[in-house]
Design a protein around this motif. Structure first.
Motif, mmCIF file in Angstrom:
data_model
loop_
_atom_site.group_PDB
_atom_site.id
_atom_site.type_symbol
_atom_site.label_atom_id
_atom_site.label_comp_id
_atom_site.label_asym_id
_atom_site.label_seq_id
_atom_site.Cartn_x
_atom_site.Cartn_y
_atom_site.Cartn_z
ATOM 1 N N LEU A 59 -5.580 6.275 1.001
ATOM 2 C CA LEU A 59 -4.971 5.474 -0.067
ATOM 3 C C LEU A 59 -3.822 4.632 0.475
ATOM 4 N N ALA A 60 -3.045 5.212 1.382
ATOM 5 C CA ALA A 60 -1.910 4.475 1.950
ATOM 6 C C ALA A 60 -2.392 3.249 2.734
ATOM 7 N N ARG A 61 -3.464 3.402 3.485
ATOM 8 C CA ARG A 61 -3.982 2.281 4.260
ATOM 9 C C ARG A 61 -4.591 1.208 3.355
ATOM 10 N N VAL B 221 -1.809 -0.784 1.908
ATOM 11 C CA VAL B 221 -1.300 -1.767 2.867
ATOM 12 C C VAL B 221 -2.248 -2.961 2.951
ATOM 13 N N LEU B 222 -3.546 -2.693 2.967
ATOM 14 C CA LEU B 222 -4.536 -3.762 3.025
ATOM 15 C C LEU B 222 -4.440 -4.673 1.795
ATOM 16 N N ILE B 223 -4.283 -4.077 0.619
ATOM 17 C CA ILE B 223 -4.149 -4.869 -0.617
ATOM 18 C C ILE B 223 -2.886 -5.720 -0.560
ATOM 19 N N ALA B 224 -1.796 -5.131 -0.105
ATOM 20 C CA ALA B 224 -0.537 -5.872 -0.014
ATOM 21 C C ALA B 224 -0.663 -7.038 0.970
ATOM 22 N N PHE B 225 -1.304 -6.803 2.117
ATOM 23 C CA PHE B 225 -1.450 -7.840 3.135
ATOM 24 C C PHE B 225 -2.430 -8.921 2.700
ATOM 25 N N CYS C 5 1.388 -2.404 -5.061
ATOM 26 C CA CYS C 5 0.976 -1.390 -6.026
ATOM 27 C C CYS C 5 1.220 -0.012 -5.431
ATOM 28 N N SER C 6 1.279 0.971 -6.291
ATOM 29 C CA SER C 6 1.509 2.346 -5.853
ATOM 30 C C SER C 6 0.191 2.960 -5.380
ATOM 31 N N MET C 7 0.298 4.109 -4.729
ATOM 32 C CA MET C 7 -0.920 4.783 -4.299
ATOM 33 C C MET C 7 -1.700 5.276 -5.509
ATOM 34 N N ALA C 8 -1.003 5.638 -6.584
ATOM 35 C CA ALA C 8 -1.698 6.041 -7.810
ATOM 36 C C ALA C 8 -2.502 4.871 -8.380
ATOM 37 N N ALA C 9 -1.944 3.669 -8.305
ATOM 38 C CA ALA C 9 -2.655 2.487 -8.789
ATOM 39 C C ALA C 9 -3.880 2.205 -7.921
ATOM 40 N N LEU D 49 -9.794 2.296 -7.385
ATOM 41 C CA LEU D 49 -11.014 2.768 -6.742
ATOM 42 C C LEU D 49 -11.852 3.604 -7.696
ATOM 43 N N HIS D 50 -11.189 4.425 -8.480
ATOM 44 C CA HIS D 50 -11.905 5.279 -9.442
ATOM 45 C C HIS D 50 -12.577 4.426 -10.503
ATOM 46 N N ARG D 51 -11.893 3.400 -10.977
ATOM 47 C CA ARG D 51 -12.441 2.523 -12.013
ATOM 48 C C ARG D 51 -13.699 1.811 -11.534
#
Length: 130
Positions: free
Chosen positions: A102-104, A107-111, A117-121, A126-128
C-alpha cells in the motif's frame, strides 16, 4: 447491500430517498402534521422534522439529494492508468523486490497523478475496484 463496494449509497438508493423527501415536501405545502407524514412514509418523525426545517428554509430544492458524500480520488481513466503501471511491476519503478505494498502504491499515485492520499484511501480504492 447498503454499502456496495465499500462506500456510500448507490445512485438508485439516493434517488429513492430523494423521492420520499419530495413527497414529504408536497405534504408540507398541504399543511399535514409531522406524525402523519412519518407514519405514512415509514420514516422517523425526527427525519420529517429535519426535512420540514430544510424545506422551510430552502424550499423543495433543499430536499434534493446532495450526491455521494465523497468522490473517489482517482477517476476510472486514472485507475486504468494505475493498473497499467502496477502491471509493469514494482521493479520497473525502482523497487528491489517484486511486491506491491500500500505504501508503494501510495507513492506511485502521488508521483504519477500528483494526488496525495492515505494508505487507508489506497486500500479503499483498490477494494472498490476489486
Amino acid at each position: 447491500m447498503r454499502y456496495v463496494q465499500g462506500g456510500g449509497l448507490t445512485a438508485e438508493r439516493r434517488q429513492f430517498r430523494e423521492r420520499i423527501r419530495c413527497e414529504a415536501g408536497e405534504r408540507f405545502t398541504r399543511g399535514e402534521r409531522t406524525a402523519v407524514i412519518a407514519r405514512d412514509l415509514r420514516v422517523r418523525e425526527r427525519s420529517v422534522e429535519r426535512w420540514r426545517r430544510a424545506w422551510w428554509e430552502g424550499g423543495m430544492d433543499a430536499l434534493a439529494t446532495a450526491g455521494p458524500p465523497k468522490l473517489p480520488k482517482l477517476s476510472d481513466d486514472q485507475f486504468a492508468e494505475l493498473e497499467e503501471e502496477l502491471a509493469l511491476g514494482s521493479a520497473e519503478h525502482d523497487w528491489e523486490d517484486l511486491r506491491w505494498t500500500l505504501a508503494r502504491i501510495r507513492v506511485l499515485i502521488a508521483f504519477r497523478f500528483r494526488i496525495g492520499c492515505s494508505m487507508a484511501a489506497v486500500w479503499r480504492l483498490l477494494h472498490r475496484h476489486g
